[in-house]
Design an enzyme around this catalytic site. Structure first.
Site, PDB file in Angstrom:
ATOM      1  N   ASN A   1      37.997  55.263  44.987  1.00 18.34           N
ATOM      2  CA  ASN A   1      37.292  54.835  43.780  1.00 18.34           C
ATOM      3  C   ASN A   1      36.769  55.982  42.922  1.00 18.34           C
ATOM      4  O   ASN A   1      36.832  55.922  41.699  1.00 18.34           O
ATOM      5  CB  ASN A   1      36.107  53.935  44.162  1.00 18.34           C
ATOM      6  CG  ASN A   1      36.517  52.476  44.232  1.00 18.34           C
ATOM      7  OD1 ASN A   1      37.384  52.022  43.490  1.00 18.34           O
ATOM      8  ND2 ASN A   1      35.908  51.737  45.143  1.00 18.34           N
TER       9      ASN A   1
ATOM     10  N   LYS B   1      36.406  53.721  51.046  1.00 18.94           N
ATOM     11  CA  LYS B   1      36.687  53.054  49.764  1.00 18.94           C
ATOM     12  C   LYS B   1      36.349  53.995  48.616  1.00 18.94           C
ATOM     13  O   LYS B   1      37.074  54.065  47.614  1.00 18.94           O
ATOM     14  CB  LYS B   1      35.872  51.763  49.671  1.00 18.94           C
ATOM     15  CG  LYS B   1      36.247  50.886  48.470  1.00 18.94           C
ATOM     16  CD  LYS B   1      37.021  49.653  48.883  1.00 18.94           C
ATOM     17  CE  LYS B   1      37.815  49.033  47.741  1.00 18.94           C
ATOM     18  NZ  LYS B   1      37.004  48.303  46.782  1.00 18.94           N
TER      19      LYS B   1
ATOM     20  N   GLY C   1      33.368  35.925  38.786  1.00 18.73           N
ATOM     21  CA  GLY C   1      34.337  36.602  37.931  1.00 18.73           C
ATOM     22  C   GLY C   1      35.626  36.867  38.689  1.00 18.73           C
ATOM     23  O   GLY C   1      36.061  36.039  39.491  1.00 18.73           O
TER      24      GLY C   1
END
Lengths: 305, 305
Positions: free
Chosen positions: B187, B183, B9
């Site tokens: 997020n 991260k 994807g």
């Protein structure tokens, strides 16, 4: 006794209507529905029996109203800034002003504008809505608690309770601080979460984790209340009691959800920001209440204003 | 070196496509886009230059794929349960499996299924989306950090970094725990709040109180990380840094918001529930993260499933 009703909607229309129906001398201030009610009176559809008031004392301007012994303020709190100019027209030095509104800090704000005014909180436990011009629908409940603010019980308080009881409204008196904060225990989680999650009380409680968060928020409200007034603490078990009671209620959209659905301004200040600030001043951080409060402000800014 | 791409994807299509474009031996697993890519290849529109791969090694079944030296897992984490049956088809005893996915606890869960597997986290700092069948649009950024999980740096890790750099991808290695949690600092607030408030990063940061809540949530993530791994603490100032960086980004819908908008299942478990549980086990209560997490589960249940 002369009654003045400021704001003739779901709450003012019902309680004022009940008093008038029982023969009390009631004077209603109306805004958008003035012409309709002037011409055709007030229709109350109630679970306790419908009735129509053919002849109602209605006013479009507060300056046309008579001086009253009791004023029931039934506006949305977002309009409370209007009280400063309105009230002097209709109060004498012993008038009792009852704020039948939701939130924390309302009476204190009004008292700071009118230091000698006799003020009471009015806590309405009622499902009622305006379904048309001059047309109120009272679905269920209706209990009204009067809680004098910053003064001893006055004779007039007892008279008001008596008038309500004679009119068919279950009326009581209660201690101010406890009454206001206990009402907030229910109002704070259910009003905000039905808006933030665009749902109804039953669907919130059908989700275990959300039920837990409602319980957490209720405890934040209880602990804030107890920090601010430690002498008469509310027990934690009151949160469980409120959740159990709500579980057996019919699915319900609280007033803030109705405001949101109709793109009206929401009562975020007195229901969220004010209790948060009062608690913070007392050294307690209502973390989840503040988070929900900030979400509601964002939502209102995005969708409504 | 043979590369296998599980999930072709926005992420797998871009990184796998970059490697293939540079001449690496890349094998793509596809689901819905298989026929299209088999017939017409893969189109990458990139801010760094568009390209088309005419001949691509594509597979509809993992059992048809060759054994690979490196497997890049680019699935949504809600599908990670598929890895247990997929991976044994394509790994040998020294294969490196890189999870280019968001969240906390992914590698540990996979390791518990395959105790001897060599696993690394892949942290992609990229804006990329699939805009059609076999058609990837890479808007900006693209940095990829590899962080080996539970083992020393292997030669293969250095080789992968080299292959990416030769393919035009900025690639680095980093320490696992710090990389994953840093991260998450970005997020956790931005993915959930763009969904809960149905908005974009810039609008969140235009609201002072919401910016403060984002900062609060970032601090919860940092403090959870530091409680779990106190030896290498992340400094609180990293939260300010992330907020400042986001302010200069173009308005952005994080991946969870795209999932929400397209009514796909959201990655609530590894982005919210898992860090909350890991922190709770270490004695730290991520209050706001849990509140947002519970809202997201409710929203997903209401609108998506």
């Amino acid at each position: 006794m002369k009654y003045g009703i400021i704001g003739t909607g779901a709450i003012g229309g019902f309680y004022g209507g009940m008093l008038a129906h029982a023969g009390c001398d009631v004077h209603f201030l109306l805004n958008t529905d003035y012409d309709e009610v002037k011409a055709n009176g007030l229709q109350i559809d109630s679970c306790d029996g419908n009735f129509h008031l053919d002849k109602v004392n209605v006013y479009h301007e507060v300056s046309d109203m008579p001086v009253c012994d009791v004023v029931l303020v039934c506006l949305k709190t977002v309009k409370n800034n209007l009280l400063e100019s309105m009230l002097p027209n209709i109060v004498h030095e012993r008038t009792l002003v009852v704020l039948i509104q939701n939130g924390i800090g309302l009476e204190s704000d009004l008292q700071s504008v009118f230091p000698h005014l006799h003020i009471a909180a009015g806590l309405a436990f009622i499902c009622s809505s305006k379904i048309g011009k001059g047309h109120i629908c009272h679905q269920c409940y209706g209990r009204l608690t009067l809680a004098p603010f910053g003064h001893e019980y006055l004779d007039v308080t007892a008279q008001v309770v008596g008038d309500f009881i004679r009119s068919g409204v279950q009326a009581f008196t209660a201690e101010y601080h406890i009454a206001r904060w206990k009402k907030a225990v229910w109002n704070v989680p259910f009003n905000g979460l039905t808006v933030a999650l665009n749902t109804t009380t039953d669907k919130l409680l059908a989700n275990r984790d959300i039920e837990k968060q409602i319980h957490n928020i209720m405890l934040e409200v209880i602990h804030a209340a107890n920090r601010i007034n430690p002498r008469k603490p509310i027990d934690d078990s009151f949160a469980d009691e409120m959740i159990q009671q709500t579980k057996v209620m019919t699915p319900y959209s609280p007033s803030m959800k109705l405001d949101f659905d109709n793109r009206r301004e929401m009562e975020i200040h007195y229901l969220y920001e004010r209790p948060f600030m009062d608690a913070a001043r007392a050294g307690y951080d209502m973390k989840r209440v503040k988070f929900l409060s900030d979400e509601l402000r964002f939502i209102q800014h995005s969708y409504i204003m």
